[in-house]
Scaffold this active site. Structure first.
Site, mmCIF file in Angstrom:
data_model
loop_
_atom_site.group_PDB
_atom_site.id
_atom_site.type_symbol
_atom_site.label_atom_id
_atom_site.label_comp_id
_atom_site.label_asym_id
_atom_site.label_seq_id
_atom_site.Cartn_x
_atom_site.Cartn_y
_atom_site.Cartn_z
ATOM 1 N N ILE A 1 0.834 -1.208 0.000
ATOM 2 C CA ILE A 1 0.000 0.000 0.000
ATOM 3 C C ILE A 1 0.872 1.263 0.000
ATOM 4 C CG2 ILE A 1 -1.742 1.275 1.340
ATOM 5 C CD1 ILE A 1 -2.663 -1.513 2.468
ATOM 6 N N ARG B 1 12.908 -0.394 5.369
ATOM 7 C CA ARG B 1 14.227 -1.021 5.559
ATOM 8 C C ARG B 1 14.900 -1.373 4.232
ATOM 9 N NH1 ARG B 1 12.073 -5.767 9.163
ATOM 10 N NH2 ARG B 1 10.616 -5.616 7.430
ATOM 11 N N ASP C 1 15.228 1.236 9.761
ATOM 12 C CA ASP C 1 14.364 0.332 10.522
ATOM 13 C C ASP C 1 13.576 1.195 11.501
ATOM 14 O OD1 ASP C 1 13.106 -1.537 12.069
ATOM 15 O OD2 ASP C 1 14.907 -2.737 12.468
ATOM 16 N N ASN D 1 2.375 4.664 7.400
ATOM 17 C CA ASN D 1 1.820 3.461 6.764
ATOM 18 C C ASN D 1 2.547 2.190 7.192
ATOM 19 O OD1 ASN D 1 0.668 1.772 4.379
ATOM 20 N ND2 ASN D 1 2.884 1.775 4.032
ATOM 21 N N TYR E 1 -2.122 -7.087 17.113
ATOM 22 C CA TYR E 1 -2.310 -6.359 15.854
ATOM 23 C C TYR E 1 -3.618 -5.560 15.896
ATOM 24 C CZ TYR E 1 -2.923 -5.153 10.983
ATOM 25 O OH TYR E 1 -3.117 -4.442 9.824
HETATM 26 N N1 LIG Z 1 -2.615 -5.888 3.457
HETATM 27 C C1 LIG Z 1 -3.691 -5.867 4.205
HETATM 28 O O1 LIG Z 1 -4.587 -6.725 4.101
HETATM 29 C C2 LIG Z 1 -3.885 -4.728 5.188
HETATM 30 C C3 LIG Z 1 -5.162 -4.537 5.732
HETATM 31 C C4 LIG Z 1 -5.360 -3.513 6.645
HETATM 32 C C5 LIG Z 1 -4.318 -2.682 7.007
HETATM 33 N N2 LIG Z 1 -3.077 -2.885 6.478
HETATM 34 C C6 LIG Z 1 -2.010 -1.983 6.922
HETATM 35 O O2 LIG Z 1 -1.457 -1.341 5.790
HETATM 36 C C7 LIG Z 1 -0.119 -0.943 6.065
HETATM 37 C C8 LIG Z 1 0.766 -1.364 4.909
HETATM 38 O O3 LIG Z 1 0.756 -2.777 4.826
HETATM 39 P P1 LIG Z 1 0.876 -3.585 3.444
HETATM 40 O O4 LIG Z 1 -0.333 -4.399 3.298
HETATM 41 O O5 LIG Z 1 1.265 -2.677 2.346
HETATM 42 O O6 LIG Z 1 2.063 -4.579 3.849
HETATM 43 P P2 LIG Z 1 3.478 -4.891 3.177
HETATM 44 O O7 LIG Z 1 3.341 -5.146 1.719
HETATM 45 O O8 LIG Z 1 4.062 -5.950 4.056
HETATM 46 O O9 LIG Z 1 4.293 -3.531 3.365
HETATM 47 C C9 LIG Z 1 4.697 -3.102 4.646
HETATM 48 C C10 LIG Z 1 5.647 -1.929 4.501
HETATM 49 O O10 LIG Z 1 6.114 -1.592 5.839
HETATM 50 C C11 LIG Z 1 7.540 -1.613 5.820
HETATM 51 N N3 LIG Z 1 8.086 -2.063 7.091
HETATM 52 C C12 LIG Z 1 7.864 -3.236 7.720
HETATM 53 N N4 LIG Z 1 8.605 -3.319 8.837
HETATM 54 C C13 LIG Z 1 9.336 -2.164 8.899
HETATM 55 C C14 LIG Z 1 10.302 -1.645 9.798
HETATM 56 N N5 LIG Z 1 10.690 -2.328 10.888
HETATM 57 N N6 LIG Z 1 10.841 -0.429 9.547
HETATM 58 C C15 LIG Z 1 10.477 0.273 8.447
HETATM 59 N N7 LIG Z 1 9.560 -0.163 7.562
HETATM 60 C C16 LIG Z 1 9.005 -1.359 7.785
HETATM 61 C C17 LIG Z 1 7.909 -2.606 4.718
HETATM 62 O O11 LIG Z 1 9.201 -2.307 4.203
HETATM 63 P P3 LIG Z 1 10.545 -3.089 4.569
HETATM 64 O O12 LIG Z 1 10.202 -4.536 4.712
HETATM 65 O O13 LIG Z 1 11.408 -2.748 3.407
HETATM 66 O O14 LIG Z 1 11.037 -2.466 5.837
HETATM 67 C C18 LIG Z 1 6.857 -2.271 3.664
HETATM 68 O O15 LIG Z 1 7.277 -1.147 2.929
HETATM 69 C C19 LIG Z 1 0.253 -1.590 7.407
HETATM 70 O O16 LIG Z 1 0.164 -0.635 8.431
HETATM 71 C C20 LIG Z 1 -0.819 -2.663 7.584
HETATM 72 O O17 LIG Z 1 -1.062 -2.951 8.938
HETATM 73 C C21 LIG Z 1 -2.835 -3.894 5.567
#
Ligand SMILES: NC(=O)c1ccc[n+]([C@@H]2O[C@H](COP(=O)([O-])OP(=O)(O)OC[C@H]3O[C@@H](n4cnc5c(N)ncnc54)[C@H](OP(=O)(O)O)[C@@H]3O)[C@@H](O)[C@H]2O)c1
Length: 265
Positions: free
Chosen positions: A20, A40, A66, A93, A158
């Site tokens: 996202i 990261r 991080d 995000n 979570y």
């Molecule tokens: N996908 C869903 O179904 C869903 C539903 C509701 C809400 N959300 C929320 O949407 C947001 C984005 O999630 P997503 O679905 O896009 O997941 P994603 O594809 O796993 O992306 C997560 C992002 O967060 C970064 N991240 C993770 N750990 C980190 C750390 N320790 N330091 C810095 N950056 C970090 C990751 O980058 P690196 O790994 O490069 O650090 C990546 O850019 C989150 O807050 C999640 O809770 C997701």
């Protein structure tokens, strides 16, 4: 002079190396915002930055960091200041989830969720919030989840972390009323991204039952909602309907339903 909403402004987007966050970055770039992207994965961030600079002609600065460690927000802000950059819009995000009964899940990922989903979001917001209010522009877009609307047995931390984000963001929306500063909480339901692989939610009944939205559709809703200063943006008709039902369901029944949905199919 550009009439784009982001002309002359810079948006800091955390978690912009995947999912996202990448699409939120594209939406803000379309709106003419310069970008600072943090996560990261250095290589992934650099690729996103190059693509968005070429496509949208905005300035994009990737900063590998991080954000799940103590003082991560202060360190990132110091690096941003060292580069002579300012932050007008903050998009919190970055986040992750982990499924499993609380007793059976190690403490490190549980605290990790608090650190990334809550702690650094609070820290970064505190760093940039006063400046936004003083300038009477810019704002905060926080990414919570439909998980924010009820407790989540078998994914308790979570869900609780996202309830915090929703509550905190709504309170800030009220504090910013009439100032010109925008505040929005984006609450996606299941969305296509790397999230589910890391969370271990691939096998749950919820993931089998719900059709995920694309990350771009979710990001667009969030971006458009932010521009309109929408307090809470729930993505998708079925997610909105589910939340309406949640509000009418007794808590004890809701807990059993969520537990069943978070169980393996
Ligand atoms: N996908 C869903 O179904 C869903 C539903 C509701 C809400 N959300 C929320 O949407 C947001 C984005 O999630 P997503 O679905 O896009 O997941 P994603 O594809 O796993 O992306 C997560 C992002 O967060 C970064 N991240 C993770 N750990 C980190 C750390 N320790 N330091 C810095 N950056 C970090 C990751 O980058 P690196 O790994 O490069 O650090 C990546 O850019 C989150 O807050 C999640 O809770 C997701």
């Amino acid at each position: 002079m550009s009439t784009k909403p982001g002309a002359g402004q810079t948006a800091l987007i955390t978690g912009a190396s995947a999912g996202i966050g990448v699409d939120l970055a594209a939406c803000f770039a379309t709106g003419g915002y310069d970008l600072i992207l943090a996560a990261r994965s250095e290589n992934a961030l650099a690729e996103v930055a190059e693509r968005l600079m070429k496509t949208h002609g905005v300035k994009v600065t990737p900063i590998a960091a991080d954000l799940g460690v103590p003082d991560a927000g202060a360190k990132l802000a110091a690096e941003i200041a060292r580069r002579g950059l300012t932050v007008d819009v903050l998009v919190n995000n970055a986040g992750f989830g982990q499924t499993g009964a609380y007793a059976e899940t190690p403490i490190a990922p549980q605290l990790g969720m608090v650190d990334l989903n809550v702690r650094v979001l609070v820290e970064l917001t505190h760093i940039y919030w006063k400046g936004m209010l003083q300038k009477k522009r810019g704002g905060i877009l926080n990414v919570a989840s439909t998980a924010a609307f009820q407790p989540g047995p078998l994914m308790s931390i979570y869900y609780a972390s996202k309830a915090f984000v929703l509550s905190f963001t709504e309170a800030l929306w009220e504090e910013a009323r009439g100032t010109g500063v925008k505040v929005s909480c984006l609450c996606p339901g299941p969305t296509e991204s790397k999230f589910h692989g890391r969370a271990g939610t691939d096998k749950t009944r919820l993931s089998k039952a719900a059709k995920p939205m694309t990350s771009m559709a979710v990001a667009r809703k969030g971006y458009e909602g932010f521009l309109r200063n929408r307090r809470v943006v729930v993505t998708g008709v079925s997610n909105k309907a589910l939340i309406a039902v949640t509000r009418l369901t007794p808590r004890s029944a809701l807990l059993r339903i969520v537990r069943a949905l978070q169980s393996e199919a």
